[in-house]
Structures are given as C-alpha cells and as structure tokens.
Design a protein around this motif. Structure first.
Motif, PDB file in Angstrom:
ATOM      1  N   GLY A 137       0.832  -1.150   0.069  1.00 53.75           N
ATOM      2  CA  GLY A 137       0.006   0.161  -0.008  1.00 53.75           C
ATOM      3  C   GLY A 137       0.755   1.333   0.180  1.00 53.75           C
ATOM      4  O   GLY A 137       0.503   2.221  -0.697  1.00 53.75           O
ATOM      5  N   VAL A 138       1.867   1.323   0.690  1.00 61.32           N
ATOM      6  CA  VAL A 138       2.828   2.206   0.645  1.00 61.32           C
ATOM      7  C   VAL A 138       3.551   2.593  -0.587  1.00 61.32           C
ATOM      8  O   VAL A 138       3.686   3.616  -1.054  1.00 61.32           O
ATOM      9  N   TRP A 139       4.018   1.491  -0.988  1.00 61.73           N
ATOM     10  CA  TRP A 139       4.751   1.554  -2.458  1.00 61.73           C
ATOM     11  C   TRP A 139       3.541   2.148  -3.284  1.00 61.73           C
ATOM     12  O   TRP A 139       3.870   3.008  -4.236  1.00 61.73           O
ATOM     13  N   GLY A 140       2.242   1.621  -3.466  1.00 61.11           N
ATOM     14  CA  GLY A 140       1.275   2.018  -4.525  1.00 61.11           C
ATOM     15  C   GLY A 140       0.723   3.347  -4.306  1.00 61.11           C
ATOM     16  O   GLY A 140       0.463   3.934  -5.365  1.00 61.11           O
ATOM     17  N   THR A 141       0.782   4.060  -3.008  1.00 63.35           N
ATOM     18  CA  THR A 141       0.127   5.084  -2.768  1.00 63.35           C
ATOM     19  C   THR A 141       0.999   6.216  -2.624  1.00 63.35           C
ATOM     20  O   THR A 141       0.836   7.501  -2.625  1.00 63.35           O
ATOM     21  N   ALA A 142       2.236   5.856  -2.320  1.00 61.23           N
ATOM     22  CA  ALA A 142       3.286   6.625  -1.716  1.00 61.23           C
ATOM     23  C   ALA A 142       2.732   7.766  -0.762  1.00 61.23           C
ATOM     24  O   ALA A 142       3.261   8.934  -0.594  1.00 61.23           O
ATOM     25  N   SER A 143       2.265   6.996   0.365  1.00 61.91           N
ATOM     26  CA  SER A 143       1.704   7.510   1.324  1.00 61.91           C
ATOM     27  C   SER A 143       1.896   6.716   2.638  1.00 61.91           C
ATOM     28  O   SER A 143       2.189   5.516   2.578  1.00 61.91           O
ATOM     29  N   GLY A 144       2.169   7.297   3.719  1.00 59.36           N
ATOM     30  CA  GLY A 144       2.304   6.661   5.054  1.00 59.36           C
ATOM     31  C   GLY A 144       1.053   5.776   5.751  1.00 59.36           C
ATOM     32  O   GLY A 144       1.161   5.066   6.481  1.00 59.36           O
ATOM     33  N   TRP A 145      -0.130   6.484   5.173  1.00 63.60           N
ATOM     34  CA  TRP A 145      -1.402   6.110   5.571  1.00 63.60           C
ATOM     35  C   TRP A 145      -1.594   4.452   5.773  1.00 63.60           C
ATOM     36  O   TRP A 145      -2.157   3.936   6.894  1.00 63.60           O
TER      37      TRP A 145
END
Length: 211
Positions: free
Chosen positions: A164-172
């Motif tokens: 998820g972090v890789w795909g969204t470039a987000s820490g959420w």
C-alpha cells in the motif's frame, strides 16, 4: 492434544517435545525482534516496529510459559494473566503511538518493509507449524498459540502495508495496519485473561466442593 485418549483435561505443557519446540520458537522470536526493530527504525515504519514489539513480547512470555510448566493451576493462570495484561499494554502502546503518528505522517521505505515482512512471516509460519498441535491447551499453553498466530497475521499485514505504501506513496497504509495489529493484541489479551479467570474460578469452585 486436549481430550486425547478419552481424557478431557486440557494439555498443560508437561511434555519434553513441547518444551523443545518452545525453546526453538523463543530463539526465533528473539532474533527477529532485533532484526525487525532495526529495520523498522531505518524504514520509519510503525507497522514494522509494532510487529517487532510483538516478537519481543512473545519471547518474554514464552519464557514465562516454560517457567510455569508443571506448576499449580494457580501459578499457570497467574502467568497467563500476566501475559494477557502485557498484550493489552502492547496493544495500547501501539494504538497510542499510531494515533500520534497520524499528526506526523512520513512515508516509510516500502522495499524494506516488504523484505523484512517476508522474512518475519517465514519465521512465524515455522513457529505456527511447531506449535499447532498444542493450540487447544490450558490458558498458559493457549496464550503461546495465540501469540504465534498473531505474529503470522501481523506479518501478512505488514506486507500488505508495504504494498500500500509503495502504491500510494503515502504513510497511511502503514498506520492503518499498525492500528489493526493493536486491535489484534487487545483482542488476544481479552481472550487470554477471560480463559485464565475462568480456569481460576473452576479451581476455586472445586476446592470449595472438596471442603
């Protein structure tokens, strides 16, 4: 192991084979705590740190489990209660630190999360295989099984978070998984404490009946 050969008494850990497997699992957990906490710090991943803390808690509580094998039911339930409380405290800490991180969200290193998550999953699957035959024991033995099961689930969650972090470039995704793991700790703490208290009540009732 519970109820084998027509005996409904719950397995209490008194087995050389069980002890040997538990020592192996303790060593695996201690090693992975160091590996995963270091990786979590480098990657700035809350999910990795939460999982590393779980490894440490497991290594310590498995040691307690070994220490009370063969002891009185009161001693075993006291150990189970201590482990339940420690799981609750870990869950509360992870949940609290995750809420704090919501206000300071950095983007973790997804690649490190994925690699370490896979290594941790392999370690915990080995632990699950070693302990699955003893999952229906008393509160002390069952707490060991629940901790191992939680670890395997947590590792899958960390790998999902990494994706998820890789795909969204987000820490959420990392924070969401950490919160889910915290809830898993709290749920297992409830199960362990409830079973330990139930077993303690049975002992008290039995002792009163004998008087």
């Amino acid at each position: 192991m519970a109820g084998c050969c027509g005996n409904d008494a719950k397995f209490d850990g008194v087995s050389d084979e069980y002890k040997r497997r538990l020592w192996i699992v303790i060593a695996l957990n201690a090693i992975m705590f160091g590996v995963e906490m270091t990786a979590g710090q480098i990657a700035q991943s809350q999910a990795l740190k939460a999982d590393a803390l779980d490894f440490l808690g497991d290594a310590l509580t498995y040691g307690i489990s070994l220490a009370v094998i063969g002891a009185s039911i009161r001693a075993r339930t006291n150990a189970a209660l201590a482990k339940g409380v420690s799981l609750f405290l870990m869950g509360a800490w992870v949940f609290g630190s995750t809420v704090y991180r919501v206000f300071y969200v950095g983007v973790p290193e997804a690649e490190i999360m994925g690699v370490i998550g896979a290594l941790a999953l392999a370690t915990n699957l080995a632990s699950v295989v070693l302990l699955v035959s003893y999952k229906d024991g008393d509160a002390n033995v069952r707490s060991v099984w629940l901790c191992s099961r939680n670890d395997a689930i947590g590792n899958v969650a960390v790998m999902i978070a990494a994706l998820g972090v890789w795909g969204t470039a987000s820490g959420w995704p990392d924070l969401i998984v950490a919160a889910i793991m915290a809830s898993l700790f709290l749920s297992s703490a409830y199960q362990i404490i409830r079973q330990a208290l139930a077993e303690r009540r049975e002992v008290v009732a039995h002792s009163h009946a004998e008087v």
